[in-house]
Design a protein around this motif. Structure first.
Motif, PDB file in Angstrom:
ATOM      1  N   ILE A  20      53.759  63.456  37.114  1.00 17.04           N
ATOM      2  CA  ILE A  20      52.825  62.242  36.603  1.00 17.04           C
ATOM      3  C   ILE A  20      52.077  62.707  35.363  1.00 17.04           C
ATOM      4  CG2 ILE A  20      50.861  60.729  37.371  1.00 17.04           C
ATOM      5  CD1 ILE A  20      52.651  60.285  39.943  1.00 17.04           C
ATOM      6  N   THR A  21      51.448  63.771  35.516  1.00 18.97           N
ATOM      7  CA  THR A  21      50.510  64.266  34.393  1.00 18.97           C
ATOM      8  C   THR A  21      51.338  64.186  33.075  1.00 18.97           C
ATOM      9  OG1 THR A  21      48.817  65.459  36.034  1.00 18.97           O
ATOM     10  CG2 THR A  21      49.150  65.992  33.655  1.00 18.97           C
ATOM     11  N   TYR A  23      54.002  62.903  32.384  1.00 19.71           N
ATOM     12  CA  TYR A  23      54.404  61.557  31.914  1.00 19.71           C
ATOM     13  C   TYR A  23      53.159  60.870  31.178  1.00 19.71           C
ATOM     14  CZ  TYR A  23      56.202  56.776  32.239  1.00 19.71           C
ATOM     15  OH  TYR A  23      56.668  55.608  32.171  1.00 19.71           O
ATOM     16  N   LYS A  24      51.984  60.772  31.976  1.00 22.60           N
ATOM     17  CA  LYS A  24      51.075  60.139  30.983  1.00 22.60           C
ATOM     18  C   LYS A  24      50.755  60.700  29.553  1.00 22.60           C
ATOM     19  CE  LYS A  24      48.363  58.760  35.077  1.00 22.60           C
ATOM     20  NZ  LYS A  24      47.102  58.977  36.028  1.00 22.60           N
ATOM     21  N   LYS A  25      50.623  62.286  29.518  1.00 26.04           N
ATOM     22  CA  LYS A  25      50.622  62.883  28.192  1.00 26.04           C
ATOM     23  C   LYS A  25      51.753  62.518  27.465  1.00 26.04           C
ATOM     24  CE  LYS A  25      48.085  66.791  29.916  1.00 26.04           C
ATOM     25  NZ  LYS A  25      47.931  68.397  30.187  1.00 26.04           N
ATOM     26  N   TRP A  27      53.023  59.641  27.142  1.00 26.17           N
ATOM     27  CA  TRP A  27      52.612  58.224  26.367  1.00 26.17           C
ATOM     28  C   TRP A  27      51.438  58.402  25.395  1.00 26.17           C
ATOM     29  CZ3 TRP A  27      55.334  54.637  25.630  1.00 26.17           C
ATOM     30  CH2 TRP A  27      56.724  54.115  26.028  1.00 26.17           C
ATOM     31  N   ARG A  28      50.715  59.413  25.804  1.00 25.46           N
ATOM     32  CA  ARG A  28      49.605  59.771  24.810  1.00 25.46           C
ATOM     33  C   ARG A  28      50.108  60.167  23.573  1.00 25.46           C
ATOM     34  NH1 ARG A  28      47.287  57.183  28.352  1.00 25.46           N
ATOM     35  NH2 ARG A  28      47.911  55.661  27.019  1.00 25.46           N
ATOM     36  N   TYR A  47      56.150  67.338  25.831  1.00 24.17           N
ATOM     37  CA  TYR A  47      56.213  66.461  26.819  1.00 24.17           C
ATOM     38  C   TYR A  47      57.531  65.811  26.979  1.00 24.17           C
ATOM     39  CZ  TYR A  47      51.359  67.480  26.393  1.00 24.17           C
ATOM     40  OH  TYR A  47      50.346  68.117  26.136  1.00 24.17           O
ATOM     41  N   ARG A  73      46.477  51.520  21.901  1.00 22.06           N
ATOM     42  CA  ARG A  73      46.679  52.191  23.319  1.00 22.06           C
ATOM     43  C   ARG A  73      47.731  51.876  24.221  1.00 22.06           C
ATOM     44  NH1 ARG A  73      43.549  57.194  23.800  1.00 22.06           N
ATOM     45  NH2 ARG A  73      44.541  56.970  25.763  1.00 22.06           N
ATOM     46  N   VAL A  76      49.511  52.950  31.047  1.00 25.89           N
ATOM     47  CA  VAL A  76      50.484  53.523  32.099  1.00 25.89           C
ATOM     48  C   VAL A  76      50.004  53.171  33.406  1.00 25.89           C
ATOM     49  CG1 VAL A  76      51.746  55.441  32.972  1.00 25.89           C
ATOM     50  CG2 VAL A  76      51.279  55.386  30.534  1.00 25.89           C
ATOM     51  N   PRO A  79      51.892  54.926  37.841  1.00 26.20           N
ATOM     52  CA  PRO A  79      52.918  55.582  37.903  1.00 26.20           C
ATOM     53  C   PRO A  79      52.930  56.186  39.207  1.00 26.20           C
ATOM     54  CG  PRO A  79      51.161  56.626  36.745  1.00 26.20           C
ATOM     55  CD  PRO A  79      50.739  55.444  37.048  1.00 26.20           C
ATOM     56  N   SER A  97      56.805  53.039  36.587  1.00 27.15           N
ATOM     57  CA  SER A  97      55.498  52.722  36.295  1.00 27.15           C
ATOM     58  C   SER A  97      55.604  51.376  35.607  1.00 27.15           C
ATOM     59  CB  SER A  97      54.773  53.887  35.364  1.00 27.15           C
ATOM     60  OG  SER A  97      55.476  53.486  34.108  1.00 27.15           O
TER      61      SER A  97
END
Length: 150
Positions: A20-21, A23-25, A27-28, A47, A73, A76, A79, A97
């Protein structure tokens, strides 16, 4: 005072959290790639890999070729790891998500104004992604919008 020994981390829960970490990175970094008219995706390679990297790079390149960038932005939302297999040769996880792109704006690079978009486009939708743990770390390898609202 007697200390209680700490319980070792559950490898499955650790894998879920790491996936999950990443996945969030991911999207950033996607925000940066789409916002940069040169389409630099060097950070994205930390990533993403495979189909996810190729698709994102191709989509951003096509958008930039039309004279557009995307600013703002991506949210997310919730997730959730729906499946994880850490016993495979290449451990993987499936993440579902809700992607909220309401604050992600397509901008015409010449006029600096928001581009016209279809009024019926989904701005909050379900995405299912596959993330694998490679020797260099977790990578999103597949990112599939489901075409349904969330």
């Amino acid at each position: 005072m007697k200390q209680t020994p700490s319980k070792p981390a559950d490898p499955t829960e650790t894998a879920k959290a790491e996936a999950i970490t990443t996945y969030k990175k991911y999207w950033r970094e996607m925000e940066r790639v789409y916002a940069d008219s040169r389409g630099n995706s060097i950070g994205l390679k930390q990533y993403a890999a495979g189909a996810a990297l190729a698709g994102a790079t191709a989509d951003a390149t096509a958008m930039h070729a039309k004279g557009n960038i995307i600013t703002g932005r991506v949210a997310v939302v919730t997730p959730t790891v729906t499946k994880v297999d850490i016993d495979r040769k290449i451990p993987n996880a499936t993440i579902s998500s809700c992607l909220d792109v309401t604050k992600w704006t397509v901008v015409d690079t010449a006029t600096k104004k928001p581009a016209a978009l279809p009024s019926n486009r989904l701005t909050r939708y379900v995405v299912v992604s596959t993330v694998e743990r490679w020797p260099e770390g977790w990578r999103v390898i597949k990112d599939e919008p489901q075409g349904q609202k969330c």
